[in-house]
Design an enzyme around this catalytic site. Structure first.
Site, PDB file in Angstrom:
ATOM      1  N   THR A 134       0.823  -1.202   0.125  1.00  0.00           N
ATOM      2  CA  THR A 134       0.021  -0.093  -0.010  1.00  0.00           C
ATOM      3  C   THR A 134       0.829   1.160  -0.031  1.00  0.00           C
ATOM      4  OG1 THR A 134      -1.528  -1.287   1.375  1.00  0.00           O
ATOM      5  CG2 THR A 134      -1.675   1.385   1.612  1.00  0.00           C
ATOM      6  N   THR A 176       1.355  -0.166   6.357  1.00  0.00           N
ATOM      7  CA  THR A 176       1.069  -1.127   5.139  1.00  0.00           C
ATOM      8  C   THR A 176       1.276  -2.520   5.566  1.00  0.00           C
ATOM      9  OG1 THR A 176       3.471  -0.954   4.504  1.00  0.00           O
ATOM     10  CG2 THR A 176       2.094   1.054   3.697  1.00  0.00           C
TER      11      THR A 176
HETATM   12  N1  GLY Z   1      -2.528  -2.763   4.106  1.00  0.00           N
HETATM   13  C1  GLY Z   1      -3.157  -2.962   3.166  1.00  0.00           C
HETATM   14  C2  GLY Z   1      -4.234  -3.982   2.861  1.00  0.00           C
HETATM   15  O1  GLY Z   1      -4.314  -4.797   3.923  1.00  0.00           O
HETATM   16  O2  GLY Z   1      -5.298  -4.126   2.168  1.00  0.00           O
END
Ligand code: GLY
Length: 314
Positions: free
Chosen positions: A176, A227
């Site tokens: 992310t 993330t």
């Molecule tokens: N951290 C991003 C997700 O789990 O979608």
């Protein structure tokens, strides 16, 4: 009134957009405008397979995006989850924050209805390269069999559960994108955008759309974002934990580490990496990751381009 330092930072691969955000800050723009401008660049980067156009699809082969933005002074929040067919979810999230103050989060069809009402353009988000990566995830080498030629629903039923069990990111920098900005007026803003875990179950919304989990911002103490495996940061409210540690007086790296210690203590059979990045109201920053090799990017007023820094390792 003394002006604040202007700073923009982001998770790995955010450097694609940070210069655009810094241009906004240098011209006296707000942290909110800077985060949106920077993130839109990242969402347009078709070589990035974890955000916007070019993002990897869900288990049904459809790109579904999550994004959110939070403002530190008011703790106003806007987010969207599982949005299909709109290339800039960060801008839709901002519009939720600004136009729907009675709500914080829209998902799926409702988010798409709102985006269309607000005049956002639809686009095909599945690029040829992302489709190729999806097909290769279905290869016999992965033990799942040939690419099914059945209609979408049958393919989804045949593959979704196996794929979700695997949860394997493709090779190369992944994850992310988080972007955090501090403007000259001392406003802190954090934004997050993602296509989520590749091959996720359709309708899955991750931490990136959720306040306290994927992102949190309080102008008194700091902004933070995560993330990696969102289901872990959801279970520990990871971003809020980082900001709470800043509020308790820990420095930025230590604040990120404390959250990772907690996230690592949660039983989880899909234990992929979790990372955190944070920015304080006086412009200090830090990042940490469970595994070595993670970076984050920083740009201040004097920088011609973003500096890529190593995240601390848990
Ligand atoms: N951290 C991003 C997700 O789990 O979608």
């Amino acid at each position: 009134m003394a002006k604040s330092p202007i700073v923009i930072i982001g998770s790995q691969r955010s450097e694609v957009g940070l210069s655009a955000g810094m241009d906004v800050l240098r011209n006296g723009g707000s942290a909110l405008d800077a985060v949106e401008a920077a993130m839109r660049r990242c969402e347009d980067d078709v070589d990035d397979h974890y955000v916007g156009t070019g993002g990897l699809p869900n288990a049904a082969g459809v790109v579904e995006l999550d994004a959110a933005v939070m403002i530190g002074s008011s703790r106003a929040f806007g987010g969207v989850g599982a949005v299909r067919g709109f290339p800039h979810p960060i801008s839709i999230a901002r519009r939720v924050l600004e136009q729907l103050p009675q709500h914080c989060l829209l998902v799926g069809e409702g988010a798409e209805l709102f985006a269309a009402e607000q005049g956002f353009e639809r686009a095909e988000l599945l690029t040829d390269e992302a489709a190729r990566l999806f097909r290769s995830s279905l290869s016999p080498a992965n033990g799942i069999g040939e690419v099914p030629t059945t209609p979408e629903n049958e393919r989804y039923r045949a593959t979704a559960l196996d794929l979700v069990r695997r949860f394997a990111p493709h090779d190369g920098p992944w994850g992310t994108i988080d972007i955090l900005a501090l403007d000259a007026h001392g406003e802190l803003v954090v934004g997050v955008s993602t296509s989520g875990f590749p091959w996720k179950y359709p309708g899955r919304v991750g931490d990136s759309a959720l306040p306290g989990a994927g992102l949190y911002c309080d102008a008194r103490f700091g902004a933070a974002a995560c993330t990696g495996r969102g289901e872990l940061t959801m279970r520990v409210t990871g971003a809020r934990m980082v900001v709470d540690a800043l509020a308790a007086g820990a420095d930025p790296v230590e604040s990120c580490r404390r959250m990772l210690v907690e996230a690592s203590s949660v039983p989880d059979q899909f234990s992929s990496d979790v990372r955190a990045v944070c920015l304080t109201p006086d412009g200090r920053h830090g990042a940490a990751a469970c595994k070595p090799g993670a970076t984050y990017s920083v740009m201040t007023d004097g920088d011609a381009e973003p500096a890529v820094l190593q995240a601390a390792v848990l």
